[in-house]
Design a protein around this motif. Sequence first.
Motif, short mmCIF file in Angstrom:
data_model
loop_
_atom_site.label_atom_id
_atom_site.label_comp_id
_atom_site.label_asym_id
_atom_site.label_seq_id
_atom_site.Cartn_x
_atom_site.Cartn_y
_atom_site.Cartn_z
N GLN A 197 -18.96 -7.38 0.91
CA GLN A 197 -18.18 -6.77 1.99
C GLN A 197 -18.91 -6.78 3.32
O GLN A 197 -18.31 -6.49 4.36
N GLU A 251 -12.55 -10.86 7.67
CA GLU A 251 -12.46 -9.45 7.32
C GLU A 251 -13.83 -8.83 7.04
O GLU A 251 -13.96 -7.60 7.02
N ARG A 296 -14.15 1.66 7.83
CA ARG A 296 -13.18 1.27 8.87
C ARG A 296 -12.00 0.53 8.23
O ARG A 296 -10.86 0.69 8.65
N ARG A 297 -12.27 -0.27 7.22
CA ARG A 297 -11.20 -0.98 6.53
C ARG A 297 -10.59 -0.12 5.43
O ARG A 297 -9.43 -0.31 5.05
N MET A 373 -4.06 -1.09 12.48
CA MET A 373 -5.00 -1.60 11.50
C MET A 373 -4.42 -2.81 10.76
O MET A 373 -5.14 -3.76 10.43
N ALA A 377 -5.88 -6.65 10.47
CA ALA A 377 -6.07 -7.30 9.18
C ALA A 377 -5.39 -8.66 9.13
O ALA A 377 -5.92 -9.61 8.54
N ARG A 629 -2.44 -2.85 2.95
CA ARG A 629 -3.34 -3.41 3.98
C ARG A 629 -4.79 -3.12 3.63
O ARG A 629 -5.66 -4.00 3.73
N ARG A 630 -5.09 -1.91 3.20
CA ARG A 630 -6.46 -1.59 2.80
C ARG A 630 -6.94 -2.53 1.70
O ARG A 630 -8.06 -3.06 1.75
N GLU A 633 -7.76 -6.13 2.89
CA GLU A 633 -8.96 -6.22 3.73
C GLU A 633 -10.23 -6.11 2.90
O GLU A 633 -11.27 -6.64 3.29
#
Length: 916
Positions: A197, A251, A296-297, A373, A377, A629-630, A633
């Motif tokens: 990550q 990402e 943040r993601r 957000m 993404a 979305r989370r 990412e």
Amino acid sequence: MNIQSTDPSKLTSISEYYSATQLRADRWSSLRETAESLHLHGIEGRQGKKLLATAEALFEALAPIELYWAFPGAHAFEQLRRMLEHRSIEELSLAVRRVARALTSGAYRRRTIPINSGDLDNEDFEDETALSLEDRAMGRPYFEILIVDNVNEHQERFLRNNLHRVRRPEDPFIYEPVVVPSLEDALMGILFNHNVQAVVVRPGLVLKSENVMPILQKYLHQAADSEDVDGMQPGDYGPEACRLIAKVRPELDAYLITDRSAEDIAGLDLGKCRRVFYNQEDFLELHLNILRGVNRRYKTPFFTALVEYSKQPTGVFHAMPISRGKSISRSHWIQDMGAFYGPNIFLAETSATSGGLDSLLEPRGPIKEAQTMAARAFGAKQTFFATNGTSTCNKIVTQSLVHPGDIVLVDRDCHKSHHYGMVLAGANVVYMDSYPLHEYSMYGAVPLREIKHTLLKLKAEGKLDQVRMITLTNCTFDGLVYNVQRVMEECLAIKKDLVFLWDEAWFAFARFGPTYRQRTAMGVANTLRETLRTEEAKRAYEAQQAELEGADVEAWLDARLVPPPDARVRAYATQSTHKTLTSLRQGSMIHVNDQDFKGEVEQAFHEAYMTHTSTSPNYQIIASLDVGRRQVELEGFEFVQRQIESAMAIRKAVQTHPTLKKYFRVLTPADMIPEQYRESGVNAYYNADQGWSDKWDIWTKDEFVLDPTRVTLAVGGTGWDGDTFKTKILMDKYGIQINKTSRNSVLFMTNIGTTRSSVAYLIEVLVEIANELDDLLDDASKMERRSFENRVKALIEDVPPLPDFSRFHDAFRASTTSPEGDIRGAFFLAYDEDNCDYLTLNDALMTRLEAGEELVSASFIIPYPPGFPILVPGQVISTEIMAFMRALDVSEIHGYRDDLGLRIFTPEALEAHKKK
């Protein structure tokens, strides 16, 4: 599971594997089996020697792969090798079993897995997916960071120990470091290890990797293709690594530790580097930044607000009796609904837009933040959520951009929502034909030459200034993907302010695969924004304009057109998030990357959004879009890779299994894309003789490519048509659900939820079907066999040709020389029943058409499948269309009534409308 032979010479060849991830999983499984066999049978004798040789071969195969993973890690892996060298077989068997099971179950994400047999272990290897959602939610998410630095073993231990030392119990996440020496290793690492990550780039890195394993070098080819890095100075390696990381995995968070001056660094392209550290070893600060970057993601503004709202005690004195579950809990008759859904869904139901929540129509709080957000993404400038599907998204975009009388170029085979959107907007529509695939009763996509020819024809008619937008489907239901950059560049070379609406209903996942991203609307829009500003782009445009001065249309059609440097980048993408990513049904997004949105479109877009969006949107859908979305990412890359691997496994199985090949065939790119659109020359993703093709090369060059996650299976050889095979065989008999069929094919779509087990079940079912057909034909009489062969011939050879779009009737055209038609006028003219008549689909109708009589459709006629209009209001009915319609054996035809027939305009209505 791929069970390997105990003979090292018979291990499955690396070339047989599509991905190193599959190779790694199978090699660890085989190593576990081999170690257990050694423990059981001993190391003596011929069998023992074979097992030892197999174990050594497996360690040799895994060694270059394990460099890129934190678990078990290079140090623990070497420990295992030493156990084999010292013939500590019992200890090796236990340790390998622990590692293999932890890798399969994901247990290493939750706790430390001991390697040595003396270390206590409770053998709790329960699969992560088998844990309750509550238990999984309570754990801290695990990830890995990639440290790029050419250090020795002592220095590597120093880095690891210092990062471990700064951990705190209150940290929201847990991570482990992986240290690689070079820029090339970093690129292979981020493409191979889906746990990564964040990447920390340190000053000691080198350029080249010593890892020459071909299956890993494939990843490097994807990452660094067209990049010239060999001439760089060592001091540039760090900044270049950050830039390439952003290009390949945008990402990810990158952190640069450098000894160069701030002035030097400020002028360099660092991609999306989140922070630069100057010549310091502040591990706590680095640790906090890494956690902050991932968080943040990880944040989900609206989902979190909804969860908090559900915990609040409230009194409901407004709409929605179901809010807080009161109407259910007080009921004596619908308790089963409450039991099925559970309490949380009702606690989170409300019509309120306060109390920490927000309004979808006027977002200022958590919905606004969630949409921002999502834009980040997906690479958009603005993103808007929709809770009633992409059909509505298409109408919103069309209504906001198109004024009555504007000319819009439309893919005739696009989703029906686009056609209805044109009616609502009052567009003058120019339909463009896709290339046909007659043999499989499906259409492909619209060739670029057809698009350019249409634009140039309108230019010659003096109507280019009326052309507003072009609408194309990317990718199509069957998986055909445009070369989006080439389409946009060449169209902008003809009309520099053309707006593009890309229907990416089936392509939301594409952003999170590096190969796919280059063919997405938002990815290309961002690329064009950068490249059009360059001096190189300006010089290329000026040179081509000088070359084409005075040239005829054919020269323009043959040239690879270059857009002007002042072209406006105006791209919209509509995506069915619920179709390919995690979202509740009807959860969709509109992505905007339009340089003129703020000044020209924003107000109209807002009005169109208000027109089509409910004032009572489903908050659960919005929350699922936020969480979806989370997910992408943080793990979209991993899931997309596995999705592709699953589809490739299906392809390989069908193409290589001797019984399956008798009755089934996976359609290849060569089957679905004519040769002139495949510049790479590649015919198939997998060939039994040559192995896997280079997908990156295909996707970089070809005008059209085939999305490998779509597996179209030709089933005509079974004697069943596509709809029967889908309904009677797959669904009714085996419980396998699919959607799309054609006359002689069915479409299997893998998604981010597809597992290797589900792929194995599908292959098992197909083999069972094939074996049953073998048995049936073995026992068949001569007449029964002939009947079977006739059915197969009818499905494979006697396929009705696909008709092209004919034309709009003159009553709905501004001139007879221009192709656009007033679809809105035709649509509403049919509202008056006196303007319409009905005709039966019989020989008499065909005779009238063949005699030259003009009959005009008064409605949309949409056979399902394939699901696109073969007739639209105002279109002249051709003999080819009628022949196709009469030959259809589909379950439903939208817009056609069996009891009345085909709805057409009366001659009087056409004449009266023509005079208006």
